[in-house]
Design an enzyme around this catalytic site. Structure first.
Site: not given
Ligand code: LER
Length: 281
Positions: A148, A242
């Site tokens: 990511e 998220e």
């Molecule tokens: C942190 O900003 C984030 O996006 C997450 O996925 C943390 O693991």
């Protein structure tokens, strides 16, 4: 497309006895739950699996890359701490039937600083070597890693899909893909649609929130561009909300969540899902 929610929206750390929260996520109409592993000991597969099955929720396992979980560290003992942690997460992912393990696997969140080219190169190379090792374990467990990219305030290593692709090319493993988060993309990418197209079939997972990390649909993100990109590559995987609760998270501090975006987190999730179904539909 399946829609999910990260338990980080409500709680930290998640533990497998938080059945009521999982019930809420199922009742809100989500197809899956994203489970951040703050401590692998907190999640007991044999306990959690039947609960998820009864609720009709699939799971995606997400890493909490903080502190000494650092594959780029010079000290091999620290790199080993990170590898041990990620390997425990892979075991959980396999046990819970999560097809991928996502997060900023290359280095911990909130580590940006002005560094020399030489130091950054050395860190990059250590992360690449460690990720090659980890990718092999991922392959053995039938789980794909999703790297990511984070925004510049949380990392100086992989901020864009282009950076992630360079790292993937260096690691050169079919078990390593890309996971994007629209919040970070909104800060770093020039064009959301093009960035998704660039990720193409290497895209393994998508996380969303809006430009301020609030409820999807409330901010100024380019949702039309994101959808166009996902449609162009025929993405039909999982997409989860998220964000973080300012009340309960080690990560809330690392990612600078100080304010509330909804009267409560159930409302955040409910309105977010409503927007996403409409947006995608
Ligand atoms: C942190 O900003 C984030 O996006 C997450 O996925 C943390 O693991």
């Amino acid at each position: 497309m399946q829609f999910g929610a990260s338990t980080w929206l409500w709680t930290s750390p998640f533990t497998s006895d938080q059945v009521k929260l999982l019930q809420t996520i199922a009742d809100l109409g989500f197809d899956f739950v994203e489970l951040p592993v703050e401590d692998p000991e907190h999640i007991v597969v044999d306990k959690l699996k039947p609960v998820l099955r009864d609720l009709g929720l699939e799971a995606v396992v997400c890493t909490a890359v903080v502190g000494e979980r650092d594959l780029s560290a010079e000290d091999p003992k620290i790199r080993q701490i990170a590898l041990n942690y990620f390997e425990s997460c892979l075991k959980l992912a396999e046990g819970l039937g999560s097809g991928c393990l996502v997060g900023p696997l290359y280095a911990p969140v909130a580590k940006p600083r002005l560094s020399t080219e030489a130091l950054r190169r050395a860190e990059w190379e250590r992360s690449v070597a460690s990720l090659a090792q980890l990718s092999q374990t991922a392959g053995e467990r039938g789980v794909r890693l999703g790297l990511e990219p984070l925004n510049r305030f949380e990392t100086d290593m992989v901020c864009t899909v282009e950076d992630a692709k360079r790292m993937l090319a260096d690691v050169n493993s079919p078990h390593l893909g890309i996971a994007v988060d629209s919040f970070h993309m909104n800060i770093e990418e020039t064009d959301l649609c093009e960035a998704i197209k660039q990720a193409g079939d290497q895209l393994v997972h998508v996380q969303v929130s809006d430009s301020h990390r609030g409820v999807p649909g409330d901010g100024n993100s380019d949702w039309a561009g994101l959808r166009k990109g996902l449609q162009a590559i025929g993405y039909d995987g999982k997409l989860s909300i998220e964000s973080f609760s300012p009340d309960a998270s080690s990560l809330a501090e690392a990612v600078c969540i100080w304010r509330r975006f909804a009267p409560n987190q159930d409302e955040f999730a409910r309105r977010g899902l409503e927007f996403l179904r409409h947006w995608w539909g």
